[in-house]
Design a protein around this motif. Sequence first.
Motif, PDB file in Angstrom:
ATOM      1  N   GLN A 173       0.830  -1.202   0.000  1.00 11.17           N
ATOM      2  CA  GLN A 173       0.000   0.000   0.000  1.00 11.17           C
ATOM      3  C   GLN A 173       0.868   1.257   0.000  1.00 11.17           C
ATOM      4  O   GLN A 173       0.544   2.252  -0.666  1.00 11.17           O
ATOM      5  N   THR A 174       1.987   1.194   0.739  1.00 11.28           N
ATOM      6  CA  THR A 174       2.880   2.350   0.800  1.00 11.28           C
ATOM      7  C   THR A 174       3.698   2.495  -0.467  1.00 11.28           C
ATOM      8  O   THR A 174       3.978   3.613  -0.924  1.00 11.28           O
ATOM      9  N   ASP A 175       4.108   1.336  -1.056  1.00 13.76           N
ATOM     10  CA  ASP A 175       4.992   1.390  -2.219  1.00 13.76           C
ATOM     11  C   ASP A 175       4.634   0.277  -3.199  1.00 13.76           C
ATOM     12  O   ASP A 175       5.265  -0.776  -3.212  1.00 13.76           O
ATOM     13  N   LEU A 568      -0.492   4.481 -12.730  1.00 18.89           N
ATOM     14  CA  LEU A 568      -0.840   3.454 -11.745  1.00 18.89           C
ATOM     15  C   LEU A 568      -2.357   3.367 -11.561  1.00 18.89           C
ATOM     16  O   LEU A 568      -2.924   2.273 -11.482  1.00 18.89           O
ATOM     17  N   ARG A 569      -3.011   4.522 -11.494  1.00 18.96           N
ATOM     18  CA  ARG A 569      -4.470   4.514 -11.289  1.00 18.96           C
ATOM     19  C   ARG A 569      -5.193   3.933 -12.505  1.00 18.96           C
ATOM     20  O   ARG A 569      -6.173   3.200 -12.364  1.00 18.96           O
ATOM     21  N   PHE A 577      -8.044  -1.936  -8.125  1.00 19.39           N
ATOM     22  CA  PHE A 577      -7.469  -0.986  -7.182  1.00 19.39           C
ATOM     23  C   PHE A 577      -8.311   0.291  -7.228  1.00 19.39           C
ATOM     24  O   PHE A 577      -8.594   0.804  -8.313  1.00 19.39           O
ATOM     25  N   SER A 578      -8.700   0.805  -6.079  1.00 19.38           N
ATOM     26  CA  SER A 578      -9.475   2.049  -6.042  1.00 19.38           C
ATOM     27  C   SER A 578      -8.571   3.223  -6.387  1.00 19.38           C
ATOM     28  O   SER A 578      -7.343   3.120  -6.345  1.00 19.38           O
ATOM     29  N   ASP A 583      -2.666   6.734  -2.687  1.00 14.54           N
ATOM     30  CA  ASP A 583      -2.455   8.008  -1.984  1.00 14.54           C
ATOM     31  C   ASP A 583      -1.239   7.956  -1.062  1.00 14.54           C
ATOM     32  O   ASP A 583      -0.474   8.931  -0.959  1.00 14.54           O
ATOM     33  N   GLN A 584      -1.046   6.823  -0.359  1.00 23.20           N
ATOM     34  CA  GLN A 584       0.122   6.708   0.535  1.00 23.20           C
ATOM     35  C   GLN A 584       1.424   6.730  -0.270  1.00 23.20           C
ATOM     36  O   GLN A 584       2.438   7.266   0.184  1.00 23.20           O
TER      37      GLN A 584
END
Length: 590
Positions: A173-175, A568-569, A577-578, A583-584
């Motif tokens: 989630q972070t990376d 990525l999005r 993936f939302s 965001d992180q």
Amino acid sequence: MERFFIAIYNYFEKHRGVMWFAALLSFVLVGFLASRIKLEEDITRILPHEKRLDKLQQVFQDSRFNEKLSLTFTQKDSTKEAQPDQLTAYAGAFTEIATTRLAPYIKSVQGTNDSTAGNLMQAIQADLPIFLTEQDYKAIDSLLTPEKLQQQLTYDYNTLISPAGLVLKKTIQTDPVGISWIGIKKLQRLQYDEQFDLYDGYIMTKDHRNLLLFVTPANLANATGKNGAFFKELDLVLDSLNKQFPGIDASYFGSAAVTVGNAQQLAKDTMLTQGITLVILIVFIGFYFRKKRAPLLIMLPVVFGGLFSLALVYLIKGNISVVALATGSIVLGIAVNYSLHIFNHHRHIPDMRAVIADVASPMTIGSFTTIGGFLCLMLIPSPLLNDIGLFAALSLVGATLFSLIFLPHWIVGGNQVKRAEEQHEHSHSWIDKLSEYKPERNKYLVAGIFVMTIVFLFTAKNVGFENDMLRMNYMSPKLHDAEAKFNKINAYTAQSVYIVSEGNNLEEALENNERAVPALQQLQRQGIIKKMAGVSDLLLSAKEQQTRIDRWNNYWTPEKRQQLLATLRADGAAYHFSSSAFDQFDQLLQ
């Protein structure tokens, strides 16, 4: 010189009460001061003072780096299949006993700590920019290609839907791109020897036949009294566990164990050598003089000389090496000559004043030359040799003064007063006859000595000198085997070189360390250094940290960051993936 000592003799002869009081007071005073001296048992004090070595020694002592005790648990039968569970069971049982039965003697028992590694990984990820070098950005470029991003998202999705996702969810989630792993891989550089692995939370060799534990003793290595009790208790614990786990062999090695072994062996050797010397002298003196109190009177100046020396050493510096005391048998053999001179001279000359007049000058001049020879050791930059020279010289001073001031009164004292005024009659023993022999008149003996001297001139050059300083330490066969086993499974231990960077503060020390790293890396590329490990990748100066932060900010321009997040999005939508899932990661980039 003789007038001075004769005057003292005359005064004490008229005031015997004062003489006895002065003698007893002298013994009590030097005995009290000698009992206060601190004994040093560090065999390495024989090494000369050298600024860099002293600094390294200070670092080791301050960090207690070299005081850790290494315990090795080994599977005895190497032909059988590895049984790592037996090793971990042994280690667990030992740790449990150590925290209770050995608690007064140890600070901690360390195998490994999984939380430490986890905390390090989180710290690197949270402050990733400062752990990346300029070369690492080439690796980041390769991760940002469309093909790599697609592969990484696929990997992230498959990981999250697997059981591993429970562990790695926060990291992904972070990376999600995997940039953090470039920094986390630097943890591998802390692993100095690559033949170790983790098994059930313990450090174990990769063949799973040896397990390592590290014990930090509660006392310093030179606290040999307390550590001696510790190792005695430790041996009992290991013996008990060996019966419980017959297939496992346990051994330990460390500076504290070696120091205790040295201290115990030095004590035994000192008692043995000085005991043998003392017995031989007492038997010889008693046989030669044929008087019961002769050995006691002749040994009194020697005892006083030793106490006198220790008392002055205490006042001068407060401590002395045990090795210096071990040379007491040499000092004993020299110091006893002074009282022997007076005692033997009195056999031929009954008037003690005449005896003092005859021996005072030769004794003082002779003792000064011997004392001067020992004091020359003070010029050598070796603390141990300094201690030997000072102890021996002061012992001879004390023995000489006692022989000339107090001993004469006790030789002629008591029932011997009247006999002192009469001519002594004594039979010549074989020792007297031997002393009258003139070897210089024997031409065959002189010729033989001359020929042997020429032969020895050629053979003397073949004498070799011990160049292994580690052999100065005494180690029992048990410790020798433990050291060999430890070095065998730690390939780099015996050939490690430690480099210390210092400064007026931590920042300056870190900057000096960073300046040394390029030179070490160059030596490694040239094959001069096999491997290097240190904190230079993880502990950085503020100056270097700022340089790396600036490099990160320059690399991640707003346009580059927005383009990556948009990719990525867009691609992440295919894996459900939302839009807020990254965001992180955006916070990390900023």
